[in-house]
Design a protein around this motif. Structure first.
Motif, PDB file in Angstrom:
ATOM      1  N   LYS A 282       0.821  -1.207   0.000  1.00 53.03           N
ATOM      2  CA  LYS A 282       0.000   0.000   0.000  1.00 53.03           C
ATOM      3  C   LYS A 282       0.854   1.256   0.000  1.00 53.03           C
ATOM      4  CE  LYS A 282      -3.990   2.017   2.379  1.00 53.03           C
ATOM      5  NZ  LYS A 282      -4.959   1.834   3.509  1.00 53.03           N
ATOM      6  N   ASP A 283       1.951   1.232   0.775  1.00 55.45           N
ATOM      7  CA  ASP A 283       2.862   2.373   0.817  1.00 55.45           C
ATOM      8  C   ASP A 283       4.232   1.890   1.259  1.00 55.45           C
ATOM      9  OD1 ASP A 283       2.969   2.304   3.731  1.00 55.45           O
ATOM     10  OD2 ASP A 283       1.010   3.280   3.731  1.00 55.45           O
ATOM     11  N   LEU A 284       5.181   2.812   1.265  1.00 57.61           N
ATOM     12  CA  LEU A 284       6.551   2.475   1.670  1.00 57.61           C
ATOM     13  C   LEU A 284       6.841   2.991   3.064  1.00 57.61           C
ATOM     14  CD1 LEU A 284       8.495   3.132  -1.653  1.00 57.61           C
ATOM     15  CD2 LEU A 284       7.490   1.004  -0.819  1.00 57.61           C
ATOM     16  N   LYS A 285       5.805   3.027   3.876  1.00 55.18           N
ATOM     17  CA  LYS A 285       5.928   3.435   5.274  1.00 55.18           C
ATOM     18  C   LYS A 285       5.565   2.275   6.183  1.00 55.18           C
ATOM     19  CE  LYS A 285       3.964   6.608   8.686  1.00 55.18           C
ATOM     20  NZ  LYS A 285       2.939   7.656   8.931  1.00 55.18           N
ATOM     21  N   ASP A 286       4.348   1.780   6.054  1.00 54.83           N
ATOM     22  CA  ASP A 286       3.891   0.649   6.876  1.00 54.83           C
ATOM     23  C   ASP A 286       4.098  -0.690   6.193  1.00 54.83           C
ATOM     24  OD1 ASP A 286       2.994   2.366   8.936  1.00 54.83           O
ATOM     25  OD2 ASP A 286       1.147   2.746   7.824  1.00 54.83           O
ATOM     26  N   PHE A 287       4.306  -0.680   4.871  1.00 58.05           N
ATOM     27  CA  PHE A 287       4.536  -1.896   4.088  1.00 58.05           C
ATOM     28  C   PHE A 287       3.397  -2.912   4.267  1.00 58.05           C
ATOM     29  CE2 PHE A 287       8.660   0.063   4.434  1.00 58.05           C
ATOM     30  CZ  PHE A 287       9.172  -0.067   3.149  1.00 58.05           C
ATOM     31  N   GLU A 288       2.179  -2.401   4.265  1.00 58.88           N
ATOM     32  CA  GLU A 288       1.020  -3.288   4.285  1.00 58.88           C
ATOM     33  C   GLU A 288       0.967  -4.015   2.944  1.00 58.88           C
ATOM     34  OE1 GLU A 288      -3.843  -3.003   4.100  1.00 58.88           O
ATOM     35  OE2 GLU A 288      -2.731  -1.376   5.086  1.00 58.88           O
ATOM     36  N   VAL A 289       1.029  -5.331   2.997  1.00 58.75           N
ATOM     37  CA  VAL A 289       1.122  -6.134   1.775  1.00 58.75           C
ATOM     38  C   VAL A 289      -0.278  -6.405   1.235  1.00 58.75           C
ATOM     39  CG1 VAL A 289       1.899  -8.323   0.793  1.00 58.75           C
ATOM     40  CG2 VAL A 289       3.288  -7.165   2.536  1.00 58.75           C
ATOM     41  N   LEU A 290      -0.483  -6.021  -0.023  1.00 56.98           N
ATOM     42  CA  LEU A 290      -1.774  -6.231  -0.677  1.00 56.98           C
ATOM     43  C   LEU A 290      -1.812  -7.571  -1.410  1.00 56.98           C
ATOM     44  CD1 LEU A 290      -2.200  -2.631  -2.138  1.00 56.98           C
ATOM     45  CD2 LEU A 290      -3.043  -3.520   0.053  1.00 56.98           C
ATOM     46  N   GLN A 291      -0.744  -7.869  -2.141  1.00 54.94           N
ATOM     47  CA  GLN A 291      -0.677  -9.130  -2.876  1.00 54.94           C
ATOM     48  C   GLN A 291       0.766  -9.628  -2.924  1.00 54.94           C
ATOM     49  OE1 GLN A 291      -2.474  -8.170  -6.741  1.00 54.94           O
ATOM     50  NE2 GLN A 291      -4.380  -9.147  -6.089  1.00 54.94           N
ATOM     51  N   THR A 292       0.907 -10.947  -2.976  1.00 56.85           N
ATOM     52  CA  THR A 292       2.213 -11.587  -3.121  1.00 56.85           C
ATOM     53  C   THR A 292       2.166 -12.558  -4.290  1.00 56.85           C
ATOM     54  OG1 THR A 292       2.598 -11.453  -0.734  1.00 56.85           O
ATOM     55  CG2 THR A 292       3.986 -12.978  -1.974  1.00 56.85           C
ATOM     56  N   TYR A 293       3.138 -12.453  -5.177  1.00 55.84           N
ATOM     57  CA  TYR A 293       3.244 -13.344  -6.334  1.00 55.84           C
ATOM     58  C   TYR A 293       4.564 -14.113  -6.263  1.00 55.84           C
ATOM     59  CZ  TYR A 293      -0.558 -10.701  -8.562  1.00 55.84           C
ATOM     60  OH  TYR A 293      -1.768 -10.113  -8.858  1.00 55.84           O
ATOM     61  N   ILE A 294       4.511 -15.395  -6.536  1.00 55.89           N
ATOM     62  CA  ILE A 294       5.710 -16.220  -6.639  1.00 55.89           C
ATOM     63  C   ILE A 294       5.631 -16.995  -7.946  1.00 55.89           C
ATOM     64  CG2 ILE A 294       7.042 -18.120  -5.631  1.00 55.89           C
ATOM     65  CD1 ILE A 294       6.068 -17.260  -2.889  1.00 55.89           C
ATOM     66  N   ASN A 295       6.651 -16.833  -8.791  1.00 53.75           N
ATOM     67  CA  ASN A 295       6.632 -17.425 -10.138  1.00 53.75           C
ATOM     68  C   ASN A 295       5.347 -17.073 -10.881  1.00 53.75           C
ATOM     69  OD1 ASN A 295       9.178 -18.590 -10.034  1.00 53.75           O
ATOM     70  ND2 ASN A 295       8.421 -20.571  -9.303  1.00 53.75           N
ATOM     71  N   GLY A 296       4.906 -15.835 -10.711  1.00 51.04           N
ATOM     72  CA  GLY A 296       3.723 -15.361 -11.410  1.00 51.04           C
ATOM     73  C   GLY A 296       2.409 -15.845 -10.848  1.00 51.04           C
ATOM     74  N   LEU A 297       2.456 -16.602  -9.758  1.00 50.94           N
ATOM     75  CA  LEU A 297       1.236 -17.133  -9.138  1.00 50.94           C
ATOM     76  C   LEU A 297       0.862 -16.271  -7.938  1.00 50.94           C
ATOM     77  CD1 LEU A 297      -0.857 -19.510  -8.970  1.00 50.94           C
ATOM     78  CD2 LEU A 297       0.752 -20.612  -7.393  1.00 50.94           C
ATOM     79  N   LEU A 298      -0.381 -15.836  -7.878  1.00 50.57           N
ATOM     80  CA  LEU A 298      -0.868 -15.075  -6.732  1.00 50.57           C
ATOM     81  C   LEU A 298      -1.024 -16.019  -5.546  1.00 50.57           C
ATOM     82  CD1 LEU A 298      -2.008 -12.382  -5.613  1.00 50.57           C
ATOM     83  CD2 LEU A 298      -4.275 -13.150  -6.388  1.00 50.57           C
ATOM     84  N   VAL A 299      -0.235 -15.789  -4.498  1.00 49.30           N
ATOM     85  CA  VAL A 299      -0.236 -16.703  -3.352  1.00 49.30           C
ATOM     86  C   VAL A 299      -0.809 -16.076  -2.090  1.00 49.30           C
ATOM     87  CG1 VAL A 299       1.650 -18.164  -4.190  1.00 49.30           C
ATOM     88  CG2 VAL A 299       2.172 -16.105  -2.840  1.00 49.30           C
ATOM     89  N   ALA A 300      -0.998 -14.755  -2.099  1.00 42.91           N
ATOM     90  CA  ALA A 300      -1.627 -14.081  -0.969  1.00 42.91           C
ATOM     91  C   ALA A 300      -2.329 -12.841  -1.484  1.00 42.91           C
ATOM     92  CB  ALA A 300      -0.608 -13.703   0.101  1.00 42.91           C
ATOM     93  N   ASP A 301      -3.519 -12.590  -0.948  1.00 38.19           N
ATOM     94  CA  ASP A 301      -4.338 -11.486  -1.445  1.00 38.19           C
ATOM     95  C   ASP A 301      -5.010 -10.775  -0.281  1.00 38.19           C
ATOM     96  OD1 ASP A 301      -5.673  -9.786  -3.178  1.00 38.19           O
ATOM     97  OD2 ASP A 301      -7.237 -11.234  -3.682  1.00 38.19           O
ATOM     98  N   HIS A 302      -4.573  -9.542  -0.006  1.00 40.31           N
ATOM     99  CA  HIS A 302      -5.178  -8.695   1.018  1.00 40.31           C
ATOM    100  C   HIS A 302      -5.347  -9.430   2.354  1.00 40.31           C
ATOM    101  CE1 HIS A 302      -6.014  -6.355  -2.609  1.00 40.31           C
ATOM    102  NE2 HIS A 302      -6.107  -5.306  -1.809  1.00 40.31           N
ATOM    103  N   GLY A 303      -4.237  -9.958   2.855  1.00 41.74           N
ATOM    104  CA  GLY A 303      -4.235 -10.577   4.171  1.00 41.74           C
ATOM    105  C   GLY A 303      -4.716 -12.011   4.210  1.00 41.74           C
TER     106      GLY A 303
END
Length: 556
Positions: A318-339
């Protein structure tokens, strides 16, 4: 996985060029196909796109979760890879244990990078479940899944040129694989000789250390060519002391957790260290250099860094302050989405090594004439919150019926270690700073040999806590005046294969019992307890063979 093409629009964080700009990142067949800058894009509300975070030194076993479950929790916080030392399970199950970790890790889309454990057992002053010879370590290093030689804790062996130790180091270097260090408090000519490991002429053989607890120690090791890992785990916390070095040494530093319990992992991972570092006024590119880039380059990991042709391993924040992670991709695969983790749990076989019968309270007695005393004072371990080191104190021992017993009024409690691999007398000593007012806690997670360690206010409670762990063939337990809890760890007596979030909740409950009802003042009492048998960390520890002086490497 079939070919899949898609694009992500956001504020592209180019760590290499230290710039941020609106861009469209195109992914094709699991790789970064292109990064197209589009200054005309409206930057408002766009997420930031950056490489995934990497824990540069962690024992997965300390999360109490098998690798597949660890991954499910870690990706939610933007972690895409770990540099993982399977030292704990190797001490219990040997080569079979290391292979278990590799096999289980392959069942999920996460980039585990394992090391060959260098010190199994860690010392000859304790009973472990297995031993790895230099030939077996060399065999492990030949595997592509093994990226490095894990932390060389036997620094006396390095300094004295022990042949087995040197064979392990040279086997890794011959294959171009890094050697991790572990030299808490080692300074001066000793640390220089340790880093060179016989190579001489200022050459760096042992290239990292995660055990620094002062900036001065870290700066000295940096000066000799080491890279320094800033450790912030559930027990050892060195972030505050070392983070300021990121201002000047960002290209030679990384972040790691080392040991992280499941409740802590559920709450956050490397992302929280990034947020804390930025809050300290450290340049965000220096922070991300340590969190994302340096581990990949040092360990030659097959992890993408958002360059064209790289594996599509990246995160949206979301930002470069709190680093709240919105999505994580590994090898192009969405592995985490909004918590929410998108990695499914998998069935996991159980491996273990447990040969221990229930104990009785009589085995815990400490006759006055059996325990060392000087002028009426006995040696007492002092646990330090947030540190692995302990102090050695000389304090008056409380005597009842000819035995030394726990003294809750002065916070001097009995601590015991029970050999879980073969019948043997129980080792007993005394410890300060656990703060228990009643009951006991016990654990089969006891670094590094993982015998059963317990601390308590009376022998009956300690006995019950230990026997709960024995009955379940591993786990952590807590016993109070009118309550008891057990979290089973059937995988090597170290891990659960159950849902990671359920394990985190169960651990939170037993941790709360120890603090709220039993009275412990420690931030992580079970994690702290697990290190009270770790002989390679000064100053006073307890193995299954007796009370041990970590400075002289001898029994008290």
């Amino acid at each position: 996985m079939p070919n899949r093409s898609f694009s992500i629009t956001g504020l592209f964080v180019d760590i290499f060029r230290q710039s941020i700009y609106p861009a469209i990142v195109k992914i094709d067949n699991r790789i970064i196909a292109a990064v197209e800058r589009h200054d005309s894009l409206n930057a408002d509300q766009l997420p930031y796109i950056l490489p995934g975070f990497i824990d540069s030194h962690v024992h997965i076993e300390s999360s109490m979760l098998v690798p597949s479950e660890f991954a499910r929790l870690a990706v939610v916080h933007g972690t895409v890879a770990t540099v993982s030392d399977p030292h704990e399970i190797a001490n219990v199950c040997g080569m079979e244990g290391v292979q278990f970790m590799i096999d289980n890790s392959k069942t999920v889309p996460f980039k585990f990078n394992f090391g060959a454990p260098s010190c199994v057992p860690a010392t000859g002053f304790e009973t472990a479940g297995a031993a790895l010879s230099s030939d077996e370590v060399a065999q492990l290093l030949q595997q592509k899944e093994i990226r490095y030689l894990s932390e060389m804790m036997n620094f006396p062996g390095v300094l004295h040129g022990d042949s087995e130790v040197m064979k392990k180091i040279h086997a890794a270097l011959a294959l171009g694989k890094p050697v991790d260090g572990h030299a808490p408090g080692l300074r001066g000519s000793g640390v220089k000789a340790y880093i060179e490991a016989g190579l001489g002429d200022g050459q760096v053989a042992i290239s990292t250390d995660h055990e620094c607890f002062t900036a001065e120690e870290a700066l000295e090791k940096l000066g000799y060519g080491m890279k320094i890992l800033i450790r912030e785990g559930s027990a050892a916390r060195n972030f505050e002391a070392l983070a300021p070095l990121l201002h000047t040494h960002a290209r030679r530093m990384m972040f790691c957790s080392d040991d992280k319990h499941p409740d802590s992992l559920a709450a956050g991972h490397i992302n929280t260290l990034c947020a804390r570092a930025v809050a300290k006024g450290i340049d965000v590119f220096n922070v991300l250099q340590a969190a994302c880039i340096n581990p990949v380059e040092h360990y030659q990991l097959e992890v993408g860094l958002l360059r064209q042709g790289d594996p599509a391993d990246f995160i949206l924040v979301k930002d470069l302050k709190d680093f709240e992670v919105l999505q994580t991709y590994i090898n192009g695969l969405l592995v985490a989405d909004h918590g929410r983790t998108l990695i499914a749990s998998v069935d996991t076989p159980v491996v273990n090594n447990f040969n221990c019968q229930p104990i009785d309270a009589a085995a815990l007695a400490v006759p006055v004439n059996s325990y060392p005393a000087t002028n009426g004072l006995i040696p007492v371990m002092e646990a330090l919150d947030g540190q692995l080191i302990t102090n050695r104190l000389q304090l008056p021992g409380k005597i009842a019926d000819g035995n030394y017993v726990s003294d809750t009024g002065n916070d001097i409690l009995k601590i015991v270690v029970v050999n879980r691999y073969s019948p043997a007398p129980v080792a007993k000593a005394f410890i300060r700073n656990f703060g228990l007012k009643q009951g006991a806690l016990a654990s089969s997670i006891a670094h590094d040999s993982h015998n059963i360690v317990a601390v308590g206010t009376d022998d009956a409670a300690i006995t019950r806590a230990v026997n709960l762990v024995i009955e379940s063939q591993g786990g952590v337990s807590a016993v109070g005046n009118d309550v008891e809890k057990l979290l089973p760890m059937p995988v090597a007596g170290l891990m659960s294969a159950e849902d990671g979030y359920a394990v985190a909740d169960a651990y939170t409950a037993i941790d709360a019992l120890v603090k709220e009802q039993l009275g412990s003042r420690l931030g992580a009492p079970f994690m702290t307890l697990s290190f009270m048998a770790l002989l390679v960390i000064p100053h006073l520890k307890l193995s299954d063979k007796g009370l041990f002086d970590g400075d002289t490497f001898s029994f008290v």
